[in-house]
Scaffold this active site. Sequence first.
Site, PDB file in Angstrom:
ATOM      1  CG  ASP A   1      23.657  -5.666   6.743  1.00 47.41           C
ATOM      2  OD1 ASP A   1      23.847  -6.294   7.801  1.00 47.41           O
ATOM      3  OD2 ASP A   1      22.846  -4.731   6.645  1.00 47.41           O
TER       4      ASP A   1
ATOM      5  CG  ASP B   1      21.763  10.536   5.068  1.00 44.06           C
ATOM      6  OD1 ASP B   1      20.639  10.487   4.539  1.00 44.06           O
ATOM      7  OD2 ASP B   1      22.813  10.590   4.395  1.00 44.06           O
TER       8      ASP B   1
END
Length: 488
Positions: free
Chosen positions: A91, A239
């Site tokens: 990215d 996460d």
Amino acid sequence: MDLAIIIIYTLALLLIFFYSISQLHLLLNYLKAKKQIDASEKFDLKNPAETPFVTIQLPLYNELYVVERLLKNIAKIDYPREKLEIQVLDDSTDESVEKIKTLVEQLQTTGLDIQHITRKDRSGFKAGALKEGLKIAKGEFIAIFDSDFMPKKDWLLQTVPYFKDPEIGVVQTRWGHINRDYSLLTKIQAFALDFHFILEQTGRNFGRHFINFNGTAGIWRKECILDAGNWSGDTLTEDLDLSYRAQLKNWKFKYLEDVETPAELPVAISAARSQQFRWNKGAAENFKKNFKKLLKDKSVPFGTKFHAFFHLLNSSMFLIILVLAVLSIPVLFIKNNNPQFGWYFNLVAFFLVSTVIFFLCYYAAYVKIHGKSFKSFLKFIGMFFTFFSVAMGFSVHNSLAVLEGHLGKKSAFIRTPKFNVSSLNDSWKKNIYIQQKFSLSIGVEFALWLYFGFGLYSAFMLNDFSLAIFHLMLFIGFGFVVFRSVRV
């Protein structure tokens, strides 16, 4: 007013005490886990028919300094080439894009199945990148590494076999630290992370309580990710979010304490602050998002709910400690001006047991890395008080993150700058990603540094040294954070 202060002060002590009890239980679990023999059924990776296809995902964003080290290290992974693909989920918006493209093309010429995958925007940030890569991932299992991690050559050989148990959705490994002794700041971070990865993760996993994939150095079953609802970018710790959603779907997690995955700790306090902010705010966001679901789930035992409460509220302890610290000076004066409260202050002394519990828990983790010698024990004592001093110095910064998380204030995913340093030098100060700027929280931290200096003076003025060590630790901690933050 005095009564209100005492009530709030007592409640803060009680919360810390119950948190320490949860840690003591994890210590007992950890000690039991050390005696357990792992009898897990495993894949035989020498048998091609049992060797599953694995995808390695490498989420990157402007990692100019570490990307070459990362890719060269990943290329050495020992696993059948026909069963392995690598996705570089890039990215980046800077010159590292071209550098990555060139490196990937070079590795492709060696026969490695590696792709350079880019997006037009960073929607969902890291979670968005992982989700995008998952759409085309060929692997049945998805290993994830952040840019500063350097898994050992046999990492897949040590982790993939555990997935022979069809109920296991994640295998997580312990983080190592290639620059643990670089500075006092890195020693403090390593001390805290070692505690989490050695005692907390092992203790929770042994007790069959919810643990978390740590964002990197772990591997997921693709089916588990999809069954749990896929990656989501609505919290800063995607996460932890996916981990809880997966375990609420009854997927098992396997934690491997003895499989170490080396990584680099932030060497600049600005980088450590941004990392701490994201982790602490994300934990609070996850408490708000997931704990109510867990609490209502009748299939989850009380013990798991108890540990999940303190797991998800772990970062909120900074706010409790900050309240306790600020009130401790008024409490000192209340104690000396109201002798009729003597019985109460004698009772409060009981809460020192929390400190003893934390001491024992952290020592158990410390021994794993540093051994049990007398010299090591003396170093541990120094590091224990240094760590808690600096942790309290971070309490304003981290409390702000916690409040934003609980109140639902959204913010962008600010990734931690990486440095690629492991020896003592100042080259990292030229890192183009460092954003060194004065913030309001630093001003508040400076004011509190003076405030706890007054607390130390008050001990002599009142001839009452019952809180002197506590105030000294706060004075040192806030001083360290402030003066390290205002200089590069």
